[in-house]
Design an enzyme around this catalytic site. Structure first.
Site, short mmCIF file in Angstrom:
data_model
loop_
_atom_site.label_atom_id
_atom_site.label_comp_id
_atom_site.label_asym_id
_atom_site.label_seq_id
_atom_site.Cartn_x
_atom_site.Cartn_y
_atom_site.Cartn_z
N TYR A 152 44.08 36.16 43.24
CA TYR A 152 44.90 37.34 43.57
C TYR A 152 45.11 38.21 42.34
O TYR A 152 44.93 39.43 42.39
CB TYR A 152 46.26 36.89 44.13
CG TYR A 152 47.23 38.03 44.35
CD1 TYR A 152 47.06 38.93 45.40
CD2 TYR A 152 48.33 38.21 43.49
CE1 TYR A 152 47.94 39.97 45.60
CE2 TYR A 152 49.23 39.26 43.69
CZ TYR A 152 49.02 40.13 44.75
OH TYR A 152 49.90 41.18 44.95
N LYS A 203 44.09 42.25 41.71
CA LYS A 203 45.05 43.29 41.35
C LYS A 203 44.73 43.92 39.99
O LYS A 203 44.97 45.11 39.78
CB LYS A 203 46.47 42.71 41.35
CG LYS A 203 46.98 42.26 42.71
CD LYS A 203 47.29 43.44 43.62
CE LYS A 203 46.23 43.78 44.62
NZ LYS A 203 46.60 44.93 45.48
#
Length: 311
Positions: free
Chosen positions: A186, A190
């Site tokens: 994740y 990002k």
């Protein structure tokens, strides 16, 4: 501390503008659409995967914003390049301009899987999907930028989570990512959002491109985590942090403020390529977010991958 920002009072007229928001059916995206719809843009395209949820969201927004502009559902599945191409084609068949593209949709911490084109699901959805959509819409945005008085923007939602990526910052070997924790995957996705915004700013100087952290927000993005007792405890702590840290928010109403500020504040208040913390506070981000070599490598990888698939 960030800037004081009240969407009801601080957004000027959006008259004549066409806006597209991905993931506009829930959470931050839905609230962002609601904030923008109250200020008279020509149209807002609410891009989402599930039509029933999108229609419900549009109905909710129109009920809560009596003077809402026209809001159009745009089918979009960011895990499928063909769906993305169809969405871009549909949009371009209906509009000759695009003033604001808000790449809002995202997923967080699911088990390892891949998109239809074989990208790790978070990197594929959060970065590659948005990269393709942006590339396909860039010609329309460049045409819009040529018009007198134009102010064209691309707003990428990143996260403070970009500070916890894999050890390389970004792992381009999608199969190797299966060995990484879901949180590291994740974080890398990002981080890609920040680096991609920086590249867009360099490649397309007539378009203002920025990235942002919305704040500590408890939305449906956390649905993958609620079944695990340890994650439940983590979410509780996360919520406490959201109440303590200045400029951080628990709900969509507060969480959508930074996105809305980036989309609507005066152009001279924004630095193209910059990363913003809530609300409107420029941040340098992590060392990886400032890594010029990694930025260039991600851009070249992304372009090569999209070209490989015919885009």
């Amino acid at each position: 501390m960030g800037k004081s920002f009240d969407p009801a009072k601080d957004i000027g007229s959006l008259d004549g503008k066409v806006i597209l928001v991905t993931g506009g059916n829930a959470g931050l995206g839905k609230q962002t659409v609601a904030y923008l719809a109250a200020h008279s843009p020509t149209r807002i395209y609410l891009a989402a995967r599930t039509e029933s949820k999108a229609r419900d969201a549009i109905s909710d927004i129109k009920n809560s914003v009596p003077n809402a502009c026209e809001i159009v559902f745009l089918p979009l599945d960011l895990t499928s390049f063909s769906s993305i191409a169809d969405a871009a084609s549909t949009f371009k068949s209906q509009e000759s301009r695009l003033d604001i593209l808000i790449n809002n949709a995202g997923i967080m911490a699911p088990p390892y899987s891949t998109t239809k084109e074989g990208y790790e699901i978070q990197f594929g959805t959060n970065h590659m999907g948005h990269a393709l959509l942006t590339k396909l819409l860039i010609p329309t945005m460049l045409d819009t930028a040529k018009q007198p008085g134009s102010d064209v923007r691309i707003v990428n939602l990143s996260s403070m989570g970009h500070q916890m990526p894999v050890s390389k910052g970004i792992e381009f070997d999608q199969q190797a990512l299966e060995k990484e924790s879901t949180w590291r995957r994740y974080g890398s996705s990002k981080l890609a959002n920040i680096l991609f915004a920086r590249s867009l700013a360099l490649e397309y100087p007539t378009i203002t491109s920025v990235s942002l952290h919305p704040g500590v927000i408890l939305t449906d993005l956390f649905d993958n985590l609620r079944t695990n007792i340890f994650m439940k405890v983590g979410l509780y702590i996360y919520g406490i942090i959201g109440m303590i840290l200045p400029g951080h928010y628990q709900g969509p109403e507060g969480g959508a403020l930074n996105t809305t500020w980036c989309a609507t504040t005066a152009k001279d208040e924004l630095e193209s390529g910059a990363y913003y913390m809530p609300v409107g506070k420029k941040s340098s981000g992590s060392s990886f977010a400032r890594d010029e070599g990694l930025r260039k490598k991600l851009w070249e990888y992304t372009e090569a991958e999209l070209q490989k698939h015919g885009y």
